[in-house]
Scaffold this motif. Structure first.
Motif, PDB file in Angstrom:
ATOM      1  N   MET A  57       5.271  23.444  26.233  1.00 27.33           N
ATOM      2  CA  MET A  57       6.647  23.824  25.904  1.00 27.33           C
ATOM      3  C   MET A  57       7.173  22.974  24.752  1.00 27.33           C
ATOM      4  O   MET A  57       7.882  23.495  23.895  1.00 27.33           O
ATOM      5  CB  MET A  57       7.548  23.641  27.123  1.00 27.33           C
ATOM      6  N   SER A  58       6.832  21.702  24.752  1.00 29.07           N
ATOM      7  CA  SER A  58       7.425  20.826  23.745  1.00 29.07           C
ATOM      8  C   SER A  58       7.049  21.233  22.319  1.00 29.07           C
ATOM      9  O   SER A  58       7.861  21.122  21.411  1.00 29.07           O
ATOM     10  CB  SER A  58       7.070  19.369  24.001  1.00 29.07           C
ATOM     11  N   VAL A  59       5.830  21.741  22.129  1.00 27.48           N
ATOM     12  CA  VAL A  59       5.431  22.151  20.781  1.00 27.48           C
ATOM     13  C   VAL A  59       6.228  23.378  20.323  1.00 27.48           C
ATOM     14  O   VAL A  59       6.461  23.561  19.132  1.00 27.48           O
ATOM     15  CB  VAL A  59       3.905  22.386  20.686  1.00 27.48           C
ATOM     16  N   LEU A  60       6.696  24.188  21.264  1.00 22.72           N
ATOM     17  CA  LEU A  60       7.487  25.364  20.888  1.00 22.72           C
ATOM     18  C   LEU A  60       8.900  24.976  20.434  1.00 22.72           C
ATOM     19  O   LEU A  60       9.601  25.795  19.851  1.00 22.72           O
ATOM     20  CB  LEU A  60       7.531  26.362  22.038  1.00 22.72           C
ATOM     21  N   GLU A  61       9.285  23.731  20.661  1.00 19.73           N
ATOM     22  CA  GLU A  61      10.559  23.255  20.121  1.00 19.73           C
ATOM     23  C   GLU A  61      10.504  23.156  18.596  1.00 19.73           C
ATOM     24  O   GLU A  61      11.531  23.012  17.940  1.00 19.73           O
ATOM     25  CB  GLU A  61      10.942  21.922  20.746  1.00 19.73           C
ATOM     26  N   ASN A  62       9.304  23.260  18.024  1.00 21.11           N
ATOM     27  CA  ASN A  62       9.157  23.279  16.562  1.00 21.11           C
ATOM     28  C   ASN A  62       9.489  24.653  15.980  1.00 21.11           C
ATOM     29  O   ASN A  62       9.613  24.789  14.766  1.00 21.11           O
ATOM     30  CB  ASN A  62       7.724  22.905  16.171  1.00 21.11           C
ATOM     31  N   VAL A  63       9.596  25.665  16.834  1.00 22.43           N
ATOM     32  CA  VAL A  63       9.907  27.026  16.377  1.00 22.43           C
ATOM     33  C   VAL A  63      11.430  27.190  16.431  1.00 22.43           C
ATOM     34  O   VAL A  63      12.018  27.247  17.507  1.00 22.43           O
ATOM     35  CB  VAL A  63       9.206  28.094  17.242  1.00 22.43           C
ATOM     36  N   VAL A  64      12.021  27.259  15.260  1.00 22.53           N
ATOM     37  CA  VAL A  64      13.477  27.292  15.147  1.00 22.53           C
ATOM     38  C   VAL A  64      13.944  28.684  14.730  1.00 22.53           C
ATOM     39  O   VAL A  64      13.387  29.282  13.804  1.00 22.53           O
ATOM     40  CB  VAL A  64      13.958  26.239  14.121  1.00 22.53           C
ATOM     41  N   ASP A  65      14.952  29.174  15.430  1.00 17.94           N
ATOM     42  CA  ASP A  65      15.598  30.429  15.034  1.00 17.94           C
ATOM     43  C   ASP A  65      16.366  30.133  13.748  1.00 17.94           C
ATOM     44  O   ASP A  65      17.309  29.350  13.766  1.00 17.94           O
ATOM     45  CB  ASP A  65      16.550  30.887  16.143  1.00 17.94           C
ATOM     46  N   PRO A  66      15.958  30.729  12.624  1.00 21.42           N
ATOM     47  CA  PRO A  66      16.597  30.401  11.342  1.00 21.42           C
ATOM     48  C   PRO A  66      18.064  30.819  11.246  1.00 21.42           C
ATOM     49  O   PRO A  66      18.812  30.248  10.458  1.00 21.42           O
ATOM     50  CB  PRO A  66      15.742  31.114  10.303  1.00 21.42           C
ATOM     51  N   GLU A  67      18.472  31.775  12.047  1.00 19.44           N
ATOM     52  CA  GLU A  67      19.873  32.203  12.011  1.00 19.44           C
ATOM     53  C   GLU A  67      20.773  31.219  12.756  1.00 19.44           C
ATOM     54  O   GLU A  67      21.886  30.942  12.326  1.00 19.44           O
ATOM     55  CB  GLU A  67      20.027  33.602  12.607  1.00 19.44           C
ATOM     56  N   LEU A  68      20.282  30.698  13.876  1.00 16.45           N
ATOM     57  CA  LEU A  68      21.092  29.800  14.696  1.00 16.45           C
ATOM     58  C   LEU A  68      20.747  28.327  14.480  1.00 16.45           C
ATOM     59  O   LEU A  68      21.490  27.451  14.909  1.00 16.45           O
ATOM     60  CB  LEU A  68      20.926  30.147  16.185  1.00 16.45           C
ATOM     61  N   THR A  69      19.604  28.069  13.826  1.00 19.71           N
ATOM     62  CA  THR A  69      19.078  26.722  13.569  1.00 19.71           C
ATOM     63  C   THR A  69      18.905  25.900  14.847  1.00 19.71           C
ATOM     64  O   THR A  69      19.091  24.698  14.860  1.00 19.71           O
ATOM     65  CB  THR A  69      19.910  25.942  12.524  1.00 19.71           C
TER      66      THR A  69
END
Length: 93
Positions: free
Chosen positions: A1-13
């Motif tokens: 899960m922690s690695v998926l914190e690197n995936v950022v929604d560009p609209e909401l940042t």
């Protein structure tokens, strides 16, 4: 899960974990990593971007041979699924 914190929604940042979009991540014995997730809205224009970013992050692990995105709509996403930090960042109290 922690690695998926690197995936950022560009609209909401905000990353997709703190947005509450990731429901589960499982890795089987054959190296298939299945990510069960939802989106904030159906027809989200960022679907392909998020899928590619998730794939890129998870394929960085030697144990992961393939990534499958299991997109679900139940339970439906709401702001209640967001972490406290994400709500504060977006000014939601």
């Amino acid at each position: 899960m922690s690695v998926l914190e690197n995936v950022v929604d560009p609209e909401l940042t905000i990353d997709i974990v703190n947005l509450g979009l990731i429901y589960n991540v499982e890795l089987d014995d054959q190296g298939l990593c299945t990510v069960t997730m939802t989106l904030t809205i159906a027809g989200c224009p960022l679907t392909d971007y998020l899928n590619e970013a998730i794939d890129e992050e998870l394929m960085g692990f030697d144990e992961v041979k393939d990534v499958k995105i299991n997109l679900v709509w139940e339970p439906a996403w709401s702001i209640d699924k967001m972490s406290r930090e994400a709500k504060l960042e977006l000014g939601i109290h």
